[in-house]
Design a protein around this motif. Structure first.
Motif, PDB file in Angstrom:
ATOM      1  N   ILE A  16      68.682  12.553  21.894  1.00 31.78           N
ATOM      2  CA  ILE A  16      67.667  13.504  21.437  1.00 31.78           C
ATOM      3  C   ILE A  16      68.161  14.910  21.757  1.00 31.78           C
ATOM      4  O   ILE A  16      68.557  15.194  22.888  1.00 31.78           O
ATOM      5  CB  ILE A  16      66.311  13.265  22.114  1.00 31.78           C
ATOM      6  CG1 ILE A  16      65.842  11.825  21.927  1.00 31.78           C
ATOM      7  CG2 ILE A  16      65.263  14.231  21.564  1.00 31.78           C
ATOM      8  CD1 ILE A  16      64.538  11.501  22.631  1.00 31.78           C
ATOM      9  N   LEU A  17      68.107  15.796  20.776  1.00 35.05           N
ATOM     10  CA  LEU A  17      68.437  17.192  20.987  1.00 35.05           C
ATOM     11  C   LEU A  17      67.154  17.973  21.208  1.00 35.05           C
ATOM     12  O   LEU A  17      66.200  17.850  20.447  1.00 35.05           O
ATOM     13  CB  LEU A  17      69.170  17.763  19.763  1.00 35.05           C
ATOM     14  CG  LEU A  17      69.363  19.291  19.738  1.00 35.05           C
ATOM     15  CD1 LEU A  17      70.251  19.755  20.892  1.00 35.05           C
ATOM     16  CD2 LEU A  17      69.928  19.745  18.397  1.00 35.05           C
ATOM     17  N   GLY A  18      67.133  18.778  22.275  1.00 34.82           N
ATOM     18  CA  GLY A  18      65.992  19.639  22.536  1.00 34.82           C
ATOM     19  C   GLY A  18      66.338  21.088  22.230  1.00 34.82           C
ATOM     20  O   GLY A  18      67.427  21.553  22.569  1.00 34.82           O
ATOM     21  N   ILE A  19      65.425  21.795  21.574  1.00 33.84           N
ATOM     22  CA  ILE A  19      65.603  23.230  21.307  1.00 33.84           C
ATOM     23  C   ILE A  19      64.425  23.951  21.951  1.00 33.84           C
ATOM     24  O   ILE A  19      63.281  23.798  21.511  1.00 33.84           O
ATOM     25  CB  ILE A  19      65.665  23.536  19.800  1.00 33.84           C
ATOM     26  CG1 ILE A  19      66.801  22.749  19.141  1.00 33.84           C
ATOM     27  CG2 ILE A  19      65.857  25.033  19.573  1.00 33.84           C
ATOM     28  CD1 ILE A  19      66.900  22.963  17.634  1.00 33.84           C
ATOM     29  N   GLU A  20      64.720  24.706  23.017  1.00 36.87           N
ATOM     30  CA  GLU A  20      63.686  25.339  23.845  1.00 36.87           C
ATOM     31  C   GLU A  20      63.678  26.855  23.630  1.00 36.87           C
ATOM     32  O   GLU A  20      64.733  27.486  23.589  1.00 36.87           O
ATOM     33  CB  GLU A  20      63.945  25.008  25.324  1.00 36.87           C
ATOM     34  CG  GLU A  20      63.101  25.754  26.323  1.00 36.87           C
ATOM     35  CD  GLU A  20      61.611  25.516  26.147  1.00 36.87           C
ATOM     36  OE1 GLU A  20      60.849  26.490  26.317  1.00 36.87           O
ATOM     37  OE2 GLU A  20      61.206  24.372  25.839  1.00 36.87           O
ATOM     38  N   HIS A  21      62.485  27.454  23.499  1.00 38.18           N
ATOM     39  CA  HIS A  21      62.390  28.890  23.224  1.00 38.18           C
ATOM     40  C   HIS A  21      62.547  29.739  24.478  1.00 38.18           C
ATOM     41  O   HIS A  21      62.913  30.908  24.401  1.00 38.18           O
ATOM     42  CB  HIS A  21      61.056  29.210  22.542  1.00 38.18           C
ATOM     43  CG  HIS A  21      59.880  29.194  23.474  1.00 38.18           C
ATOM     44  ND1 HIS A  21      59.257  28.033  23.866  1.00 38.18           N
ATOM     45  CD2 HIS A  21      59.232  30.208  24.105  1.00 38.18           C
ATOM     46  CE1 HIS A  21      58.272  28.318  24.693  1.00 38.18           C
ATOM     47  NE2 HIS A  21      58.233  29.630  24.864  1.00 38.18           N
ATOM     48  N   ASP A  22      62.268  29.179  25.668  1.00 40.70           N
ATOM     49  CA  ASP A  22      62.369  29.930  26.921  1.00 40.70           C
ATOM     50  C   ASP A  22      63.790  29.785  27.470  1.00 40.70           C
ATOM     51  O   ASP A  22      64.217  28.682  27.817  1.00 40.70           O
ATOM     52  CB  ASP A  22      61.348  29.388  27.925  1.00 40.70           C
ATOM     53  CG  ASP A  22      61.265  30.218  29.197  1.00 40.70           C
ATOM     54  OD1 ASP A  22      62.296  30.348  29.887  1.00 40.70           O
ATOM     55  OD2 ASP A  22      60.174  30.713  29.509  1.00 40.70           O
ATOM     56  N   LEU A  23      64.517  30.896  27.551  1.00 37.32           N
ATOM     57  CA  LEU A  23      65.932  30.843  27.950  1.00 37.32           C
ATOM     58  C   LEU A  23      66.111  30.284  29.348  1.00 37.32           C
ATOM     59  O   LEU A  23      67.025  29.472  29.597  1.00 37.32           O
ATOM     60  CB  LEU A  23      66.545  32.245  27.865  1.00 37.32           C
ATOM     61  CG  LEU A  23      66.622  32.889  26.476  1.00 37.32           C
ATOM     62  CD1 LEU A  23      67.226  34.287  26.572  1.00 37.32           C
ATOM     63  CD2 LEU A  23      67.444  32.023  25.527  1.00 37.32           C
TER      64      LEU A  23
END
Length: 382
Positions: free
Chosen positions: A162-169
């Motif tokens: 699963i690839l996660g894309i998170e907005h908080d650096l």
């Protein structure tokens, strides 16, 4: 600013429309005496906020509660030293631990558990993800992985990547570190999205995803129709969109219909909260060529998870000696979750679990979410 926000959160809630206010004299006319204001009882989250404010102001917690008209739950009385007979023992000097500072990420994990940034930990994450079909071929994408704990639990149980894309650096970097620490940098990587939020390229390859997940975030997306279109483009035929989101109960047509706690929740979320109603959600999902498989209200399951997290933090704070700079972060985090809890308790706001299946794009041509050459797709604002 943080203290002001909490002052507003702890302030007395306005009464519903049509109910007499304590100050208007309506009750005094019937009884001949002014009615005494009824004090609010402090729940777990409010109790922690009272303690933090008292610590910050150098006051006793009971004094802060009395000033705000809040009744604290009875505290267990410890037996007096005179009532306990102990054998005499030589006094040993206690080594006092120096006060420490908890970072934002440490506070979040004290609340929700190591590697988690939302209520429910692994059990709830697995429960949500169970709506997806993990036997299908294709990629899996998490648009709100947070610290990646739920994503890693799902990847491990179902044997998928699963690839996660998170907005908080900051959270994305820590999530990737935790995945690498657990030997899951290939099966559960977390990347930070661009400075402008999610972009169409984040959903590539088009038609290549068996499932896309999203938790408690769609209510704050500026262009939700566009987001649904891009997710549709990223899913394969029969692929699943699985999300949890806050929705308005039926009958909340104007701001005048809102409970005070719901209005306070919008403010606590930074003014970006504009949830759909169930009817609006169903219409938007159908318009983007999805088949809605389930739409379940899980508020009664979610509220205890919030309360359990704050009890866990409360236990941590009982024995912790913290530096003053920890207080603003605790207050900020507490204000948001107190507002969410109180809004859900009104039942005008609900948390729902949704599963929608991607149908083939209409017109037999371009995928949903693709843009003609004359139109700029732009970014998907969050």
């Amino acid at each position: 600013m943080q203290r002001s926000a909490v002052e507003k959160t702890l302030a007395k809630r306005p009464k519903p429309p049509g109910e007499a206010d304590d100050s208007d004299g309506a009750d005094a006319k019937s009884s001949g005496k002014p009615e005494k204001k009824r004090a609010k009882e402090a729940g777990t989250v409010m109790e922690i906020l009272l303690r933090v404010i008292a610590w910050w102001e150098g006051m006793e917690t009971d004094d802060v509660a009395r000033a705000k008209g809040i009744t604290r739950k009875a505290q267990k009385q410890k037996p007096s030293s005179a009532a306990i007979k102990k054998p005499a023992a030589p006094a040993m000097p206690e080594k006092a631990e120096p006060p420490k500072s908890l970072s934002r990420l440490e506070i979040i994990q004290e609340l929700w558990g190591p590697g988690f940034s939302l209520p429910g930990s692994a059990d709830f994450a697995l429960r949500v993800a169970s709506l997806a079909d993990f036997t299908r071929k294709g990629r899996f994408l998490d648009l709100t992985p947070g610290l990646g704990g739920g994503m890693r639990a799902v990847a491990a149980k179902h044997g998928v990547s699963i690839l996660g894309i998170e907005h908080d650096l900051e959270i994305a970097a820590e999530a990737m570190r935790l995945s690498a620490k657990e030997g899951m940098s290939e099966t559960a990587p977390v990347h930070a999205c661009g400075p402008d939020g999610l972009e169409p390229a984040d959903f590539n390859p088009a038609g290549g995803h068996a499932a896309i997940f999203m938790r408690e975030a769609m209510f704050a997306v500026a262009d939700r129709e566009k987001m649904l279109a891009e997710i549709h483009r990223g899913l394969c035929d029969g692929g699943s969109l699985v999300l949890t989101d806050f929705v308005l109960a039926d009958g909340i047509d104007t701001e005048m219909d809102e409970a005070a706690a719901l209005t306070a929740w919008r403010a606590a979320e930074g003014g970006i909260a504009s949830p759909w109603s169930e009817a609006e959600y169903r219409q938007a999902i159908a318009a983007q060529d999805y088949k809605l498989e389930s739409f379940a209200d899980i508020s009664s399951e979610y509220l205890p998870l919030i309360q359990a997290g704050w009890r866990q933090l409360h236990d941590c704070l009982q024995n912790a000696k913290l530096l003053p700079e920890t207080a603003p972060t605790l207050i900020e985090e507490g204000a948001v979750w107190l507002a969410r809890s109180q809004a859900l308790e009104t039942k005008q706001l609900r948390l729902v679990l949704i599963r929608a299946i991607r149908l083939p794009a209409r017109n037999g041509g371009a995928e949903a979410g693709e843009y003609p050459a004359s139109q700029d797709a732009g970014d998907i604002d969050e």
